[in-house]
Write a protein that holds these residues in place. Structure first.
Motif, mmCIF file in Angstrom:
data_model
loop_
_atom_site.group_PDB
_atom_site.id
_atom_site.type_symbol
_atom_site.label_atom_id
_atom_site.label_comp_id
_atom_site.label_asym_id
_atom_site.label_seq_id
_atom_site.Cartn_x
_atom_site.Cartn_y
_atom_site.Cartn_z
ATOM 1 N N GLY A 88 -76.984 42.268 84.026
ATOM 2 C CA GLY A 88 -77.704 41.215 84.607
ATOM 3 C C GLY A 88 -77.654 41.148 86.020
ATOM 4 O O GLY A 88 -78.704 41.020 86.755
ATOM 5 N N HIS A 89 -76.387 41.546 86.629
ATOM 6 C CA HIS A 89 -76.234 41.475 88.081
ATOM 7 C C HIS A 89 -77.206 42.419 88.849
ATOM 8 O O HIS A 89 -77.988 42.378 89.561
ATOM 9 N N GLY A 90 -77.375 43.751 88.279
ATOM 10 C CA GLY A 90 -78.143 44.915 88.733
ATOM 11 C C GLY A 90 -79.722 44.200 88.656
ATOM 12 O O GLY A 90 -80.358 44.511 89.735
ATOM 13 N N LEU A 91 -80.136 43.822 87.510
ATOM 14 C CA LEU A 91 -81.310 43.319 87.551
ATOM 15 C C LEU A 91 -81.786 42.362 88.454
ATOM 16 O O LEU A 91 -82.818 42.194 89.111
ATOM 17 N N GLN A 92 -80.872 41.496 88.633
ATOM 18 C CA GLN A 92 -80.811 40.354 89.763
ATOM 19 C C GLN A 92 -81.089 40.894 91.050
ATOM 20 O O GLN A 92 -82.014 40.598 91.786
ATOM 21 N N ARG A 93 -80.364 41.729 91.539
ATOM 22 C CA ARG A 93 -80.397 42.228 92.720
ATOM 23 C C ARG A 93 -81.664 42.898 93.044
ATOM 24 O O ARG A 93 -82.071 43.023 94.255
ATOM 25 N N LEU A 94 -82.164 43.393 91.934
ATOM 26 C CA LEU A 94 -83.704 44.133 92.349
ATOM 27 C C LEU A 94 -84.726 43.206 91.795
ATOM 28 O O LEU A 94 -85.974 43.716 91.714
ATOM 29 N N GLY A 95 -84.451 41.793 92.046
ATOM 30 C CA GLY A 95 -85.671 41.002 91.673
ATOM 31 C C GLY A 95 -86.083 40.331 90.339
ATOM 32 O O GLY A 95 -87.092 39.842 90.207
ATOM 33 N N LEU A 96 -85.366 40.848 89.495
ATOM 34 C CA LEU A 96 -85.663 40.501 88.147
ATOM 35 C C LEU A 96 -84.660 39.736 87.273
ATOM 36 O O LEU A 96 -83.602 39.775 87.304
ATOM 37 N N ASP A 97 -85.075 38.427 87.178
ATOM 38 C CA ASP A 97 -84.073 37.459 86.684
ATOM 39 C C ASP A 97 -83.684 37.654 85.271
ATOM 40 O O ASP A 97 -84.557 37.875 84.236
ATOM 41 N N PRO A 98 -82.244 38.013 85.096
ATOM 42 C CA PRO A 98 -82.052 38.401 83.651
ATOM 43 C C PRO A 98 -82.172 37.430 82.537
ATOM 44 O O PRO A 98 -82.212 37.967 81.307
ATOM 45 N N ALA A 99 -82.374 36.011 82.995
ATOM 46 C CA ALA A 99 -82.568 35.120 81.892
ATOM 47 C C ALA A 99 -83.892 35.370 81.167
ATOM 48 O O ALA A 99 -84.221 34.627 80.431
ATOM 49 N N ARG A 100 -84.747 36.149 82.059
ATOM 50 C CA ARG A 100 -86.136 36.179 81.504
ATOM 51 C C ARG A 100 -86.117 37.554 80.665
ATOM 52 O O ARG A 100 -87.293 37.848 80.282
ATOM 53 N N VAL A 101 -85.160 38.148 80.428
ATOM 54 C CA VAL A 101 -85.242 39.813 79.952
ATOM 55 C C VAL A 101 -84.852 39.363 78.411
ATOM 56 O O VAL A 101 -83.664 38.991 78.014
ATOM 57 N N LEU A 102 -85.692 40.084 77.779
ATOM 58 C CA LEU A 102 -85.401 40.539 76.253
ATOM 59 C C LEU A 102 -85.065 41.899 76.034
ATOM 60 O O LEU A 102 -85.876 42.689 76.322
ATOM 61 N N LEU A 103 -83.859 42.647 75.712
ATOM 62 C CA LEU A 103 -83.515 43.615 75.545
ATOM 63 C C LEU A 103 -83.770 44.068 73.986
ATOM 64 O O LEU A 103 -83.059 43.641 73.138
ATOM 65 N N VAL A 104 -84.556 45.181 73.521
ATOM 66 C CA VAL A 104 -84.774 45.644 72.220
ATOM 67 C C VAL A 104 -84.206 47.055 72.278
ATOM 68 O O VAL A 104 -84.617 47.941 73.059
ATOM 69 N N ALA A 105 -83.143 47.347 71.386
ATOM 70 C CA ALA A 105 -82.762 48.717 71.145
ATOM 71 C C ALA A 105 -83.345 49.320 69.735
ATOM 72 O O ALA A 105 -83.445 48.567 69.007
ATOM 73 N N THR A 106 -84.045 50.479 69.981
ATOM 74 C CA THR A 106 -84.730 51.385 68.696
ATOM 75 C C THR A 106 -83.864 52.571 68.596
ATOM 76 O O THR A 106 -83.054 53.018 69.181
ATOM 77 N N LYS A 107 -84.104 53.155 67.279
ATOM 78 C CA LYS A 107 -83.345 54.220 66.842
ATOM 79 C C LYS A 107 -84.117 55.558 67.291
ATOM 80 O O LYS A 107 -83.667 56.546 67.201
#
Length: 241
Positions: A88-107
């Protein structure tokens, strides 16, 4: 206008960088929505820089989205092992609000492509991004069509510096550059070597780009003056990319 698969339509839009030297190379002076865009490192070690650049674009797209939809990022197991998870902190510093992010992990890449296509078909996210090692021509066609029908931008990050043929509207090569720091050693502006390698209905170009805490792009000082672009350092930069 773009036609969606469900028969409705969505207004075609673009995302300007706010940097004239770069926007002039893009169709309608901005990164087109409703299209597949590829981002890859110049060399393998530049992958973190390529991810950082991708994050800034996702942040700007999210800020421009009036509907406040989520930003979907899809990663596979190899991506996590090699580069680590976004935080989150890294995304925020680059202008992307982590509250808006959905992370999906695939195989694997196949699951990643499926997740990207389904997300685009839903037309819910403001933007969709994914890390794909191998993307065949036919698969790129499917993803581009899904992006076109949804009117959403799709950013595909390719970990390998060797990228095969695809139908991507733009292809970017990103390299690391020394960040600007204050007297305490803290980063004040990130820097990337940005090369627009392919641009349908536009033209290629390359720049040394800065990104500051106000989430603005600018040319690094060495390239802000066109007269300096032809000196020895600029020639060295062109050879390096």
């Amino acid at each position: 206008m773009l036609a969606r698969a469900n028969g409705t339509s969505v207004e075609a839009t673009t995302l300007p960088f706010g940097l004239a030297a770069l926007d002039e190379h893009l169709p309608q002076r901005g990164l087109p929505f409703g299209a597949l865009h590829e981002i890859a490192p110049i060399v393998a070690a530049d992958m973190p820089a390529a991810f950082g650049f991708t994050t800034t674009l996702l942040g700007r797209i999210a800020q421009a989205d009036r509907a406040r939809g989520p930003v979907l990022i899809v990663t596979g197991p190899n991506d996590v092992a090699a580069y680590g998870r976004p935080y989150g902190h890294g995304l925020q510093r680059l202008g992307l609000d982590p509250a808006r992010v959905l992370l999906v992990a695939t195989k694997d890449d196949r699951e990643t492509q499926w997740a990207l296509e389904e997300a685009l078909r839903s037309a819910s996210p403001a933007a969709v991004a994914g890390v794909i090692e191998f993307l065949g021509f036919r698969a790129s066609q499917r993803l581009h069509l899904a992006a076109e029908n949804s009117g959403r931008p799709l950013l595909v990050l390719r970990p390998s510096e060797i990228v095969g043929t695809s139908v991507a509207m733009t292809r970017w090569r990103i390299g690391a550059a020394a960040a600007a720091r204050d007297r305490f050693g803290l980063i004040t502006r990130w820097q990337w070597r940005v090369k627009l390698e392919r641009c349908r209905n536009g033209r290629p170009g390359e720049w040394l780009v800065e990104f500051d805490h106000a989430y603005r792009f600018s040319l690094a000082a060495a390239m802000a003056d066109p007269a300096l672009f032809h000196d020895a350092d600029a020639r060295s930069f062109r050879r390096a990319v």
